[in-house]
Write an enzyme that holds these catalytic residues in place. Structure first.
Site, PDB file in Angstrom:
ATOM      1  N   ASP A  75      87.786  61.846  51.144  1.00 28.39           N
ATOM      2  CA  ASP A  75      89.028  62.105  51.856  1.00 28.39           C
ATOM      3  C   ASP A  75      88.841  63.457  52.580  1.00 28.39           C
ATOM      4  O   ASP A  75      87.959  64.240  52.218  1.00 28.39           O
ATOM      5  CB  ASP A  75      90.152  62.188  50.819  1.00 28.39           C
ATOM      6  CG  ASP A  75      91.439  62.681  51.403  1.00 28.39           C
ATOM      7  OD1 ASP A  75      91.952  62.043  52.319  1.00 28.39           O
ATOM      8  OD2 ASP A  75      91.926  63.728  50.949  1.00 28.39           O
ATOM      9  N   ASP A 114      91.746  65.887  54.312  1.00 33.69           N
ATOM     10  CA  ASP A 114      92.750  66.920  54.011  1.00 33.69           C
ATOM     11  C   ASP A 114      92.909  67.091  52.506  1.00 33.69           C
ATOM     12  O   ASP A 114      93.280  66.138  51.815  1.00 33.69           O
ATOM     13  CB  ASP A 114      94.130  66.516  54.566  1.00 33.69           C
ATOM     14  CG  ASP A 114      94.151  66.468  56.079  1.00 33.69           C
ATOM     15  OD1 ASP A 114      93.901  67.505  56.690  1.00 33.69           O
ATOM     16  OD2 ASP A 114      94.437  65.403  56.631  1.00 33.69           O
TER      17      ASP A 114
HETATM   18  P1  B16 Z   1      97.683  63.111  61.052  1.00 30.04           P
HETATM   19  P2  B16 Z   1      93.799  62.530  54.440  1.00 30.04           P
HETATM   20  C1  B16 Z   1      96.177  62.595  55.657  1.00 30.04           C
HETATM   21  O1  B16 Z   1      94.828  62.934  55.612  1.00 30.04           O
HETATM   22  C2  B16 Z   1      97.035  63.723  55.105  1.00 30.04           C
HETATM   23  O2  B16 Z   1      96.804  63.909  53.715  1.00 30.04           O
HETATM   24  C3  B16 Z   1      98.490  63.393  55.303  1.00 30.04           C
HETATM   25  O3  B16 Z   1      99.302  64.459  54.830  1.00 30.04           O
HETATM   26  C4  B16 Z   1      98.738  63.152  56.808  1.00 30.04           C
HETATM   27  O4  B16 Z   1     100.100  62.791  57.034  1.00 30.04           O
HETATM   28  C5  B16 Z   1      97.814  62.048  57.298  1.00 30.04           C
HETATM   29  O5  B16 Z   1      96.470  62.411  57.049  1.00 30.04           O
HETATM   30  C6  B16 Z   1      97.978  61.789  58.781  1.00 30.04           C
HETATM   31  O6  B16 Z   1      97.532  62.915  59.467  1.00 30.04           O
HETATM   32  O7  B16 Z   1      99.114  63.468  61.319  1.00 30.04           O
HETATM   33  O8  B16 Z   1      96.716  64.259  61.328  1.00 30.04           O
HETATM   34  O9  B16 Z   1      97.250  61.826  61.700  1.00 30.04           O
HETATM   35  O10 B16 Z   1      94.269  63.255  53.213  1.00 30.04           O
HETATM   36  O11 B16 Z   1      93.841  61.017  54.334  1.00 30.04           O
HETATM   37  O12 B16 Z   1      92.480  63.051  54.967  1.00 30.04           O
HETATM   38 MG    MG Z   2      93.984  64.168  51.162  1.00 24.79          MG
END
Ligand code: B16
Ligand code: MG
Length: 219
Positions: free
Chosen positions: A11, A13
């Site tokens: 993953d 974030d």
């Molecule tokens: P974006 P991951 C996710 O990333 C985040 O944890 C989540 O908080 C966020 O809403 C989602 O990506 C979408 O992100 O707005 O940048 O498209 O943890 O799956 O890497």
């Molecule tokens: Mg994450």
């Protein structure tokens, strides 16, 4: 000896980079501007969840309803604030233990992928200088269903050319652990997800686990 695990799907974030804090600040600013209560505890529910689904969770505490057009505009406002903070990303935003784990896995010939719900994955990886370290990047621009649906991990596993059972998912979100389990992959849960009962392995962060534990399944 052959390792049980032949590919690791990370993953992004909250596992590779500390952008989870930037997501929180941007959502908090939007919620404050709209007069909607939003706490760090509420924010935990947004981990791994797509942008529009995150907005729907925030709007559960709103006193008024928003039209679909208003919601799209709000999500764009949040993303613009979030993108501003991404402009300042440097390798210092890489989380502890990540560089060492990536180098160790590469030395052992393990394939590596990103499996992220984010549509900003590529600019983030470029910002911290890690874009070339992965064999595959599967992200929010490639999928139609976000975690806890297994789509992004299934795609990453397929692009790595590996059976799900030999791919280890590394996740910081409960929704992400559930997605990994639904994809038929063992899961290393870190940070906020470390208490999830579905995880195969657990660690506070990537300094708290050895390569042998990751690849052969025991601490
Ligand atoms: P974006 P991951 C996710 O990333 C985040 O944890 C989540 O908080 C966020 O809403 C989602 O990506 C979408 O992100 O707005 O940048 O498209 O943890 O799956 O890497
Ligand atoms: Mg994450």
């Amino acid at each position: 000896m052959t390792n049980k695990i032949q590919g690791v799907i990370f993953d992004l974030d909250g596992v590779i980079v500390s952008t989870d804090e930037y997501h929180f600040r941007a959502w908090k600013k939007l919620a404050d501007e709209e007069g909607i209560p939003f706490t760090r505890e509420d924010n935990e529910r947004l981990r791994g969840v797509s942008r529009m689904e995150s907005l729907d969770i925030i709007l559960e505490k709103s006193e008024r309803t928003y039209s679909p057009e208003e919601k799209v505009a709000m999500a764009e406002r949040k993303n613009a604030m979030y993108r501003e903070s991404l402009a300042d990303l440097t390798p210092d935003d890489i989380l502890p233990g990540v560089n060492e784990i990536l180098s160790g896995l590469r030395e052992r010939g393990i394939k590596m992928a990103i499996g992220s719900s984010s549509k900003n994955a590529l600019p983030i990886l470029k910002g911290v200088g890690l874009a070339d370290r992965f064999d595959v990047i599967a992200d929010g621009t490639h999928i139609s269903r976000s975690k806890p649906d297994p789509e992004v991990f299934e795609l990453a596993g397929r692009l790595l050319g590996l059976d799900p059972s030999v791919c280890l998912v590394v996740e910081d979100a409960d929704a992400g652990v559930e997605a990994g389990v639904a994809a038929g992959m063992p899961v290393l849960a870190v940070g906020s997800a470390a208490g999830h009962p579905g995880a195969t392995l657990r660690a506070p962060d990537l300094t708290g686990i050895t390569l042998d534990a990751m690849l052969n399944g025991s601490h």
